[in-house]
Design a protein around this motif. Sequence first.
Motif, PDB file in Angstrom:
ATOM      1  N   SER A 146       0.852  -1.187   0.000  1.00  0.00           N
ATOM      2  CA  SER A 146       0.000   0.000   0.000  1.00  0.00           C
ATOM      3  C   SER A 146       0.888   1.237   0.000  1.00  0.00           C
ATOM      4  CB  SER A 146      -0.914   0.004   1.229  1.00  0.00           C
ATOM      5  OG  SER A 146      -1.644   1.203   1.310  1.00  0.00           O
ATOM      6  N   LEU A 147       0.877   1.977  -1.099  1.00  0.00           N
ATOM      7  CA  LEU A 147       1.695   3.182  -1.205  1.00  0.00           C
ATOM      8  C   LEU A 147       0.879   4.446  -0.971  1.00  0.00           C
ATOM      9  CD1 LEU A 147       3.865   2.273  -4.330  1.00  0.00           C
ATOM     10  CD2 LEU A 147       4.300   1.822  -1.903  1.00  0.00           C
ATOM     11  N   THR A 148      -0.401   4.272  -0.720  1.00  0.00           N
ATOM     12  CA  THR A 148      -1.267   5.399  -0.387  1.00  0.00           C
ATOM     13  C   THR A 148      -1.653   5.272   1.084  1.00  0.00           C
ATOM     14  OG1 THR A 148      -3.271   4.199  -0.996  1.00  0.00           O
ATOM     15  CG2 THR A 148      -2.133   5.399  -2.744  1.00  0.00           C
ATOM     16  N   ARG A 149      -2.648   5.994   1.496  1.00  0.00           N
ATOM     17  CA  ARG A 149      -3.092   5.922   2.899  1.00  0.00           C
ATOM     18  C   ARG A 149      -4.264   4.969   3.088  1.00  0.00           C
ATOM     19  NH1 ARG A 149       0.804   7.960   6.177  1.00  0.00           N
ATOM     20  NH2 ARG A 149       1.684   9.845   5.266  1.00  0.00           N
ATOM     21  N   LEU A 150      -4.540   4.143   2.084  1.00  0.00           N
ATOM     22  CA  LEU A 150      -5.697   3.260   2.181  1.00  0.00           C
ATOM     23  C   LEU A 150      -5.569   2.259   3.327  1.00  0.00           C
ATOM     24  CD1 LEU A 150      -6.430   2.557  -1.603  1.00  0.00           C
ATOM     25  CD2 LEU A 150      -7.581   4.169  -0.068  1.00  0.00           C
ATOM     26  N   HIS A 151      -4.330   1.859   3.636  1.00  0.00           N
ATOM     27  CA  HIS A 151      -4.137   0.870   4.700  1.00  0.00           C
ATOM     28  C   HIS A 151      -4.437   1.429   6.083  1.00  0.00           C
ATOM     29  CE1 HIS A 151      -0.282   3.014   4.417  1.00  0.00           C
ATOM     30  NE2 HIS A 151      -0.187   2.806   5.704  1.00  0.00           N
ATOM     31  N   VAL A 152      -4.401   2.760   6.227  1.00  0.00           N
ATOM     32  CA  VAL A 152      -4.597   3.370   7.547  1.00  0.00           C
ATOM     33  C   VAL A 152      -5.956   2.997   8.117  1.00  0.00           C
ATOM     34  CG1 VAL A 152      -4.792   5.556   8.799  1.00  0.00           C
ATOM     35  CG2 VAL A 152      -3.001   5.257   7.079  1.00  0.00           C
ATOM     36  N   SER A 153      -6.972   2.962   7.270  1.00  0.00           N
ATOM     37  CA  SER A 153      -8.323   2.635   7.749  1.00  0.00           C
ATOM     38  C   SER A 153      -8.418   1.206   8.270  1.00  0.00           C
ATOM     39  CB  SER A 153      -9.345   2.849   6.622  1.00  0.00           C
ATOM     40  OG  SER A 153      -9.066   1.986   5.525  1.00  0.00           O
ATOM     41  N   LYS A 154      -7.493   0.348   7.837  1.00  0.00           N
ATOM     42  CA  LYS A 154      -7.511  -1.052   8.296  1.00  0.00           C
ATOM     43  C   LYS A 154      -6.736  -1.245   9.600  1.00  0.00           C
ATOM     44  CE  LYS A 154      -9.420  -2.694   4.426  1.00  0.00           C
ATOM     45  NZ  LYS A 154      -8.658  -3.584   3.539  1.00  0.00           N
ATOM     46  N   MET A 155      -5.894  -0.299   9.943  1.00  0.00           N
ATOM     47  CA  MET A 155      -4.966  -0.496  11.052  1.00  0.00           C
ATOM     48  C   MET A 155      -5.641  -0.493  12.424  1.00  0.00           C
ATOM     49  SD  MET A 155      -1.756   1.752   9.640  1.00  0.00           S
ATOM     50  CE  MET A 155      -0.733   1.554  11.111  1.00  0.00           C
ATOM     51  N   LEU A 156      -6.797   0.143  12.539  1.00  0.00           N
ATOM     52  CA  LEU A 156      -7.496   0.129  13.814  1.00  0.00           C
ATOM     53  C   LEU A 156      -8.148  -1.228  14.081  1.00  0.00           C
ATOM     54  CD1 LEU A 156      -9.147   3.661  14.032  1.00  0.00           C
ATOM     55  CD2 LEU A 156      -7.337   2.742  15.478  1.00  0.00           C
ATOM     56  N   ASN A 157      -8.616  -1.864  13.036  1.00  0.00           N
ATOM     57  CA  ASN A 157      -9.275  -3.167  13.209  1.00  0.00           C
ATOM     58  C   ASN A 157      -8.294  -4.335  13.145  1.00  0.00           C
ATOM     59  OD1 ASN A 157     -11.882  -2.028  13.442  1.00  0.00           O
ATOM     60  ND2 ASN A 157     -12.006  -1.824  11.211  1.00  0.00           N
ATOM     61  N   ASN A 158      -7.193  -4.147  12.444  1.00  0.00           N
ATOM     62  CA  ASN A 158      -6.156  -5.174  12.376  1.00  0.00           C
ATOM     63  C   ASN A 158      -4.899  -4.606  13.037  1.00  0.00           C
ATOM     64  OD1 ASN A 158      -4.330  -7.193  11.799  1.00  0.00           O
ATOM     65  ND2 ASN A 158      -4.323  -6.844   9.584  1.00  0.00           N
ATOM     66  N   GLN A 159      -4.695  -4.916  14.300  1.00  0.00           N
ATOM     67  CA  GLN A 159      -3.622  -4.279  15.064  1.00  0.00           C
ATOM     68  C   GLN A 159      -2.407  -5.182  15.242  1.00  0.00           C
ATOM     69  OE1 GLN A 159      -4.993  -2.173  18.544  1.00  0.00           O
ATOM     70  NE2 GLN A 159      -6.446  -0.976  17.337  1.00  0.00           N
ATOM     71  N   LYS A 160      -2.246  -6.082  14.290  1.00  0.00           N
ATOM     72  CA  LYS A 160      -1.040  -6.919  14.285  1.00  0.00           C
ATOM     73  C   LYS A 160       0.211  -6.060  14.180  1.00  0.00           C
ATOM     74  CE  LYS A 160       1.229 -10.610  11.649  1.00  0.00           C
ATOM     75  NZ  LYS A 160       1.115 -11.525  10.477  1.00  0.00           N
ATOM     76  N   TRP A 161       0.105  -4.909  13.518  1.00  0.00           N
ATOM     77  CA  TRP A 161       1.254  -4.034  13.299  1.00  0.00           C
ATOM     78  C   TRP A 161       1.870  -3.548  14.603  1.00  0.00           C
ATOM     79  CZ3 TRP A 161       1.087   0.890  15.236  1.00  0.00           C
ATOM     80  CH2 TRP A 161      -0.179   1.394  15.565  1.00  0.00           C
ATOM     81  N   ILE A 162       1.080  -3.479  15.665  1.00  0.00           N
ATOM     82  CA  ILE A 162       1.628  -3.018  16.949  1.00  0.00           C
ATOM     83  C   ILE A 162       2.655  -4.019  17.466  1.00  0.00           C
ATOM     84  CG2 ILE A 162       1.096  -2.450  19.346  1.00  0.00           C
ATOM     85  CD1 ILE A 162      -1.622  -1.505  18.464  1.00  0.00           C
ATOM     86  N   ARG A 163       2.293  -5.302  17.442  1.00  0.00           N
ATOM     87  CA  ARG A 163       3.239  -6.329  17.892  1.00  0.00           C
ATOM     88  C   ARG A 163       4.455  -6.363  16.971  1.00  0.00           C
ATOM     89  NH1 ARG A 163       0.391  -9.313  21.829  1.00  0.00           N
ATOM     90  NH2 ARG A 163      -1.548  -8.155  22.177  1.00  0.00           N
ATOM     91  N   GLN A 164       4.228  -6.141  15.685  1.00  0.00           N
ATOM     92  CA  GLN A 164       5.348  -6.101  14.741  1.00  0.00           C
ATOM     93  C   GLN A 164       6.291  -4.942  15.072  1.00  0.00           C
ATOM     94  OE1 GLN A 164       2.934  -5.812  11.130  1.00  0.00           O
ATOM     95  NE2 GLN A 164       3.622  -7.854  10.513  1.00  0.00           N
ATOM     96  N   LEU A 165       5.708  -3.812  15.419  1.00  0.00           N
ATOM     97  CA  LEU A 165       6.498  -2.629  15.748  1.00  0.00           C
ATOM     98  C   LEU A 165       7.314  -2.850  17.016  1.00  0.00           C
ATOM     99  CD1 LEU A 165       6.901   0.281  14.637  1.00  0.00           C
ATOM    100  CD2 LEU A 165       5.189   1.020  16.308  1.00  0.00           C
ATOM    101  N   ILE A 166       6.689  -3.444  18.020  1.00  0.00           N
ATOM    102  CA  ILE A 166       7.391  -3.745  19.276  1.00  0.00           C
ATOM    103  C   ILE A 166       8.555  -4.698  19.008  1.00  0.00           C
ATOM    104  CG2 ILE A 166       7.170  -4.862  21.539  1.00  0.00           C
ATOM    105  CD1 ILE A 166       4.209  -3.924  21.509  1.00  0.00           C
ATOM    106  N   SER A 167       8.290  -5.725  18.211  1.00  0.00           N
ATOM    107  CA  SER A 167       9.324  -6.708  17.884  1.00  0.00           C
ATOM    108  C   SER A 167      10.498  -6.051  17.161  1.00  0.00           C
ATOM    109  CB  SER A 167       8.723  -7.817  17.017  1.00  0.00           C
ATOM    110  OG  SER A 167       9.723  -8.704  16.566  1.00  0.00           O
ATOM    111  N   PHE A 168      10.204  -5.142  16.245  1.00  0.00           N
ATOM    112  CA  PHE A 168      11.269  -4.472  15.496  1.00  0.00           C
ATOM    113  C   PHE A 168      12.123  -3.612  16.423  1.00  0.00           C
ATOM    114  CE2 PHE A 168      12.897  -0.829  13.073  1.00  0.00           C
ATOM    115  CZ  PHE A 168      13.646  -1.494  12.118  1.00  0.00           C
ATOM    116  N   PHE A 169      11.498  -2.871  17.323  1.00  0.00           N
ATOM    117  CA  PHE A 169      12.257  -2.038  18.250  1.00  0.00           C
ATOM    118  C   PHE A 169      13.081  -2.888  19.211  1.00  0.00           C
ATOM    119  CE2 PHE A 169      10.080   1.654  16.749  1.00  0.00           C
ATOM    120  CZ  PHE A 169      10.882   2.716  17.118  1.00  0.00           C
ATOM    121  N   GLN A 170      12.546  -4.017  19.629  1.00  0.00           N
ATOM    122  CA  GLN A 170      13.314  -4.932  20.463  1.00  0.00           C
ATOM    123  C   GLN A 170      14.547  -5.418  19.709  1.00  0.00           C
ATOM    124  OE1 GLN A 170      13.047  -5.808  23.565  1.00  0.00           O
ATOM    125  NE2 GLN A 170      14.402  -7.570  23.689  1.00  0.00           N
TER     126      GLN A 170
END
Length: 457
Positions: A146-170
């Motif tokens: 997704s190169l536009t902002r279309l994915h943003v609307s999905k991020m509230l309902n699919n919050q897998k990205w939070i765990r991915q973000l934590i893992s990356f920072f770790q």
Amino acid sequence: MSSSDGLLYVLPFLTDLEEDRVFPEFFKMVGNHYFMYRIAESVGGHPFIPFPSYAAAELEELSLIDEGSVFPKESNEFLQVFSEAISPLDSIKRKAQLVSRGESSFSNKQNIHRTIEQINRFLINANRSKIDRIPVLSIPFKKEYSLTRLHVSKMLNNQKWIRQLISFFQYITENKVKGCPGLKIDSFLFNEEGEIEKFLMYNMLERSKSNVSEMEVLQHNLGVFAALIEDFSGELYGSGYREDQHNSDFNLLMIALNNNEYAFDDFIEIEAFLESQGKRGKSQEKIAVFLDTANIFTGLHTYDIHFSSLLSKIFGEKKNITEQYAALFYPVYESASKTRYEKARRDEFKASLEAQGFQVLVAANGRDKAKVIEGGREIDVDDLMLIAKMKERMDKFKKVLVLTGDKHFLPIMKVYEENGIEVNVVSIHEDDTAQEVKTHFKDRHHLITDYWESILI
């Protein structure tokens, strides 16, 4: 390099950079990317770190690529303006291209005004030396990106990205890499479902020097992570708070990060916090180390301690040791040359402790002796500083190791025990250990000679 070769071309973050910083950011991105890739390959790879495939491109080539094949959009727009400014002879042609694309090539009218200001600023220095080619990251384009902002609307309902973000920072923290404060949502490439596919902004990472402690990197990255979550909130809640998100991972994390009662000590704790749905679960068995430098190293004479080995011998797995502190006194003599000499010696010693994971607290009182009078008793100023740090961090650990034989530490160690924290003590030898310490701790007091494998001759 073309717009139809099935590749996505990735630029570093460039917006608002001064002219002399633009080209260095490209080369910084290459260096950091190769560094991170080598680390990832040594452990079997990392899903967010793509192969560092860079093409040497001319600025004019980039301007001819379809906008939908260059990421991020803001950097692409900035680079168009920059190439005009450093190539005055091509300016008319480049401006004509921008005009022909129309206003849609910019995010909004505000960007157009900003672009005009940038053109004026860069043209002032238009005679600078020109670098013909720059390295540009290219990765195979996939339709799910997704190169536009279309994915943003999905991020509230699919919050897998939070765990991915934590893992990356770790991951970057474990490798002593710092994230720059300017990291934002476009540092990552998302798929259409709102999940992270790749990390792309390698110019927004900083490799730590060898004398920077793991604790310093951790505390820095926790701050950058919190700021990044706030940036994400602006994207996700841009149209206002949603009641249905009250118990979501993202909202719970936002509340926790803005609440002083939830001062996370590491990324493992953040993960555990989300696993418990925002409730404090059973704490990790965190361990801290406090080193009375003067007491221990005076008794060691010309010997040294391999702390990693020592801590592994005492606690088994060193990974539970989350904080290490040492206090070091810097004397001031009447002779300036002697003061400088002693400072140089201590700086070298300080660096060696930091390389072994210690955060070194520098103590001074403007005199050549560390002794001060505190509460009617004589005590070293570095001891006072270390005791103050022990009081400050008391509720953060399940176990502590205090390397000292000094009775001044006995009261604070007893307070630790009263709060249910296991206290272990290591001193140099019997003659350097206060009788009160030996009597009180008994089985939990050891001499350094009990761990002779950790002594360096």
